[in-house]
Design a protein around this motif. Sequence first.
Motif, PDB file in Angstrom:
ATOM      1  N   GLY A  95      -1.392  -1.397   3.975  1.00 20.20           N
ATOM      2  CA  GLY A  95       0.035  -1.228   3.738  1.00 20.20           C
ATOM      3  C   GLY A  95       0.398  -1.179   2.266  1.00 20.20           C
ATOM      4  N   LEU A  96       1.621  -0.682   2.025  1.00 18.26           N
ATOM      5  CA  LEU A  96       2.088  -0.501   0.641  1.00 18.26           C
ATOM      6  C   LEU A  96       2.191  -1.832  -0.105  1.00 18.26           C
ATOM      7  CD1 LEU A  96       3.219   1.311  -1.578  1.00 18.26           C
ATOM      8  CD2 LEU A  96       5.439   1.268  -0.400  1.00 18.26           C
ATOM      9  N   GLY A  97       2.655  -2.878   0.589  1.00 19.79           N
ATOM     10  CA  GLY A  97       2.758  -4.190  -0.053  1.00 19.79           C
ATOM     11  C   GLY A  97       1.384  -4.679  -0.497  1.00 19.79           C
ATOM     12  N   LEU A 116       5.093   4.154  -8.193  1.00 17.99           N
ATOM     13  CA  LEU A 116       5.408   5.551  -7.879  1.00 17.99           C
ATOM     14  C   LEU A 116       4.560   5.976  -6.691  1.00 17.99           C
ATOM     15  CD1 LEU A 116       5.692   5.239 -11.162  1.00 17.99           C
ATOM     16  CD2 LEU A 116       5.788   7.712 -11.120  1.00 17.99           C
ATOM     17  N   LEU A 117       5.204   6.518  -5.662  1.00 17.85           N
ATOM     18  CA  LEU A 117       4.447   6.981  -4.495  1.00 17.85           C
ATOM     19  C   LEU A 117       4.185   8.478  -4.626  1.00 17.85           C
ATOM     20  CD1 LEU A 117       6.220   5.052  -1.602  1.00 17.85           C
ATOM     21  CD2 LEU A 117       4.429   4.291  -3.169  1.00 17.85           C
ATOM     22  N   GLY A 118       2.919   8.835  -4.414  1.00 12.08           N
ATOM     23  CA  GLY A 118       2.475  10.201  -4.662  1.00 12.08           C
ATOM     24  C   GLY A 118       3.108  11.253  -3.768  1.00 12.08           C
ATOM     25  N   LYS A 132      12.387   7.275   9.181  1.00 11.59           N
ATOM     26  CA  LYS A 132      11.196   7.598   8.375  1.00 11.59           C
ATOM     27  C   LYS A 132      11.128   6.784   7.083  1.00 11.59           C
ATOM     28  CE  LYS A 132      11.362  12.506   9.581  1.00 11.59           C
ATOM     29  NZ  LYS A 132      11.701  13.811   9.003  1.00 11.59           N
ATOM     30  N   TYR A 133      12.200   6.007   6.814  1.00 11.83           N
ATOM     31  CA  TYR A 133      12.351   5.370   5.498  1.00 11.83           C
ATOM     32  C   TYR A 133      12.645   3.877   5.612  1.00 11.83           C
ATOM     33  CZ  TYR A 133      13.294  10.180   3.899  1.00 11.83           C
ATOM     34  OH  TYR A 133      13.222  11.516   3.620  1.00 11.83           O
ATOM     35  N   GLY A 134      12.621   3.202   4.451  1.00 12.61           N
ATOM     36  CA  GLY A 134      13.242   1.898   4.344  1.00 12.61           C
ATOM     37  C   GLY A 134      14.736   2.145   4.197  1.00 12.61           C
ATOM     38  N   GLU A 159      12.687  -1.874   7.179  1.00 11.77           N
ATOM     39  CA  GLU A 159      11.687  -0.803   7.095  1.00 11.77           C
ATOM     40  C   GLU A 159      11.720   0.056   8.356  1.00 11.77           C
ATOM     41  OE1 GLU A 159      10.039   0.432   4.780  1.00 11.77           O
ATOM     42  OE2 GLU A 159       8.232   1.375   5.555  1.00 11.77           O
ATOM     43  N   LYS A 160      11.891   1.340   8.179  1.00 17.80           N
ATOM     44  CA  LYS A 160      11.847   2.349   9.241  1.00 17.80           C
ATOM     45  C   LYS A 160      12.612   1.942  10.509  1.00 17.80           C
ATOM     46  CE  LYS A 160       7.890   4.639   7.356  1.00 17.80           C
ATOM     47  NZ  LYS A 160       6.919   3.824   6.657  1.00 17.80           N
ATOM     48  N   PRO A 161      13.921   1.688  10.353  1.00 19.80           N
ATOM     49  CA  PRO A 161      14.709   1.258  11.527  1.00 19.80           C
ATOM     50  C   PRO A 161      15.091   2.426  12.424  1.00 19.80           C
ATOM     51  CG  PRO A 161      16.136   1.507   9.632  1.00 19.80           C
ATOM     52  CD  PRO A 161      14.738   1.835   9.148  1.00 19.80           C
ATOM     53  N   ALA A 211      18.508   5.696   2.108  1.00 17.30           N
ATOM     54  CA  ALA A 211      17.060   5.588   2.315  1.00 17.30           C
ATOM     55  C   ALA A 211      16.342   5.353   0.997  1.00 17.30           C
ATOM     56  CB  ALA A 211      16.549   6.876   2.949  1.00 17.30           C
ATOM     57  N   VAL A 212      15.314   4.520   1.048  1.00 14.57           N
ATOM     58  CA  VAL A 212      14.487   4.234  -0.130  1.00 14.57           C
ATOM     59  C   VAL A 212      13.486   5.374  -0.301  1.00 14.57           C
ATOM     60  CG1 VAL A 212      12.791   2.622  -1.100  1.00 14.57           C
ATOM     61  CG2 VAL A 212      14.684   1.748   0.300  1.00 14.57           C
ATOM     62  N   ILE A 213      13.415   5.927  -1.514  1.00 16.73           N
ATOM     63  CA  ILE A 213      12.346   6.909  -1.787  1.00 16.73           C
ATOM     64  C   ILE A 213      11.331   6.297  -2.762  1.00 16.73           C
ATOM     65  CG2 ILE A 213      13.687   8.937  -1.175  1.00 16.73           C
ATOM     66  CD1 ILE A 213      14.002   9.421  -4.254  1.00 16.73           C
ATOM     67  N   GLY A 214      10.260   7.015  -2.993  1.00 18.32           N
ATOM     68  CA  GLY A 214       9.082   6.397  -3.608  1.00 18.32           C
ATOM     69  C   GLY A 214       9.078   6.125  -5.097  1.00 18.32           C
ATOM     70  N   ARG A 215      10.126   5.505  -5.612  1.00 23.20           N
ATOM     71  CA  ARG A 215      10.144   5.035  -7.002  1.00 23.20           C
ATOM     72  C   ARG A 215      10.752   3.635  -7.025  1.00 23.20           C
ATOM     73  NH1 ARG A 215       7.636   8.852  -6.825  1.00 23.20           N
ATOM     74  NH2 ARG A 215       7.622  10.727  -8.100  1.00 23.20           N
ATOM     75  N   TYR A 216      10.061   2.718  -7.666  1.00 20.94           N
ATOM     76  CA  TYR A 216      10.515   1.315  -7.697  1.00 20.94           C
ATOM     77  C   TYR A 216      10.277   0.763  -9.105  1.00 20.94           C
ATOM     78  CZ  TYR A 216       9.341   1.733  -2.639  1.00 20.94           C
ATOM     79  OH  TYR A 216       9.224   2.131  -1.322  1.00 20.94           O
ATOM     80  N   ILE A 217      11.181  -0.094  -9.578  1.00 22.50           N
ATOM     81  CA  ILE A 217      10.906  -0.915 -10.766  1.00 22.50           C
ATOM     82  C   ILE A 217      10.986  -2.356 -10.250  1.00 22.50           C
ATOM     83  CG2 ILE A 217      11.562  -1.521 -13.131  1.00 22.50           C
ATOM     84  CD1 ILE A 217      11.046   1.459 -12.929  1.00 22.50           C
ATOM     85  N   ILE A 230       1.312  -4.715   5.724  1.00 26.34           N
ATOM     86  CA  ILE A 230       2.054  -5.540   4.760  1.00 26.34           C
ATOM     87  C   ILE A 230       3.019  -4.594   4.028  1.00 26.34           C
ATOM     88  CG2 ILE A 230       1.862  -7.031   2.721  1.00 26.34           C
ATOM     89  CD1 ILE A 230       0.495  -8.320   5.089  1.00 26.34           C
ATOM     90  N   GLN A 231       4.306  -4.791   4.262  1.00 23.05           N
ATOM     91  CA  GLN A 231       5.304  -3.826   3.795  1.00 23.05           C
ATOM     92  C   GLN A 231       5.986  -4.301   2.509  1.00 23.05           C
ATOM     93  OE1 GLN A 231       5.678  -0.926   4.906  1.00 23.05           O
ATOM     94  NE2 GLN A 231       4.866  -0.930   6.988  1.00 23.05           N
ATOM     95  N   LEU A 232       6.008  -3.425   1.501  1.00 23.20           N
ATOM     96  CA  LEU A 232       6.755  -3.719   0.276  1.00 23.20           C
ATOM     97  C   LEU A 232       8.233  -3.927   0.600  1.00 23.20           C
ATOM     98  CD1 LEU A 232       6.970  -3.915  -2.812  1.00 23.20           C
ATOM     99  CD2 LEU A 232       7.163  -1.425  -2.892  1.00 23.20           C
TER     100      LEU A 232
HETATM  101  C1  G1P Z   1       7.126   4.102   2.177  1.00 23.63           C
HETATM  102  C2  G1P Z   1       8.034   2.881   2.263  1.00 23.63           C
HETATM  103  C3  G1P Z   1       9.409   3.274   2.789  1.00 23.63           C
HETATM  104  C4  G1P Z   1       9.987   4.377   1.916  1.00 23.63           C
HETATM  105  C5  G1P Z   1       9.015   5.568   1.844  1.00 23.63           C
HETATM  106  C6  G1P Z   1       9.505   6.590   0.833  1.00 23.63           C
HETATM  107  O1  G1P Z   1       6.858   4.541   3.492  1.00 23.63           O
HETATM  108  O2  G1P Z   1       7.438   1.895   3.077  1.00 23.63           O
HETATM  109  O3  G1P Z   1      10.274   2.171   2.763  1.00 23.63           O
HETATM  110  O4  G1P Z   1      11.234   4.792   2.451  1.00 23.63           O
HETATM  111  O5  G1P Z   1       7.706   5.140   1.422  1.00 23.63           O
HETATM  112  O6  G1P Z   1       8.666   7.698   0.761  1.00 23.63           O
HETATM  113  P1  G1P Z   1       5.693   5.617   3.837  1.00 23.63           P
HETATM  114  O7  G1P Z   1       6.336   6.961   3.678  1.00 23.63           O
HETATM  115  O8  G1P Z   1       4.588   5.388   2.867  1.00 23.63           O
HETATM  116  O9  G1P Z   1       5.315   5.343   5.252  1.00 23.63           O
END
Ligand code: G1P
Length: 294
Positions: free
Chosen positions: A109-111, A129-131, A169-171, A190-192, A202-208, A228-230
């Motif tokens: 998991g991301l966490g 940063l998520l790729g 699909k998102y947080g 997370e992903k409700p 929705a949370v996208i893949g950039r965090y500080i 384990i979820q961030l």
């Molecule tokens: C992850 C996060 C999710 C976020 C998403 C953004 O999920 O867990 O909260 O909204 O990235 O891309 P994943 O797409 O890796 O399953």
Amino acid sequence: MKTPTKAVIPVAGLGTRFLPATKAMPKEMLPLVDKPVIQYVVEESVRSGLTDILFVTGRDKYALENHFDSAEALESRLEEKGDDEKLALVQNPTHLGNIHYVRQGGAKGLGHAVLASRSFTGGEPFAVLLGDDVIEESSHLLERMIEVFVETQSSVVALVEVPMTEIHKYGSVKPAGQNGDVVSVSDFVEKPKAEVAPSNYAVIGRYILRPEILDIIETLEPGAGGEIQLTDALAIAARNPETSGGVVGVLFSGERYDAGDKLEYLKATIQLATKRDDLGADLLTWMKHFIADK
Ligand code: G1P
């Protein structure tokens, strides 16, 4: 807290959504036009002042390491031929920031991936940063997030508004007030399912992230998908601002591409190609004819 200069990029994922292309090649190496997805992300990080970069890797990610290392045989061949343009293309990734590697030890998991950065981040705030998310260069999202971190001293997430049908699909965040593009966040899910999502932000893949987030991750049990979820750690931080520094969101309305989804990946390729001086005009002309014939 100091201005962040470190970025963590998790790259241990298996890339099952792109099989068979990703059977023997990391998904991060898929090209958008002629550059691997991961290079766009590393360039964004360096542009934003995050020049120390940690890849959290896994098994069979050698291609990625090779891409950011020198390629002596290829370079001397291009030097002999005097092909400076191609030589620059080969050498550019090598000169992007200081790249470090750590193995995640399983895709838990991301966490879990973020926790593997503990000795690298060393108690400092850091970016993640998520790729899969490629952010349009002119939108300066990460720079804005760093600015908001410096102002608020809270962890910062990037938010986009999505249709409720997409929120699973998102947080998703529970907003508790908004000032311009800065949203105070009081909770995360997370992903409700749409029925229980706290909002369509929705949370996208950039965090500080403030370093306290790592202590929180250590206490987590597996969450959505058994991982384990961030997002679960961010939820605890958002609910306990007095000990964690709290969490805010930066609402982003610029262009982004989800390179982890096949249709979005195709759209990203076309959009980026149409913006290129060497390809754009010819591609658009062809596309007009192609569509007219359909
Ligand atoms: C992850 C996060 C999710 C976020 C998403 C953004 O999920 O867990 O909260 O909204 O990235 O891309 P994943 O797409 O890796 O399953």
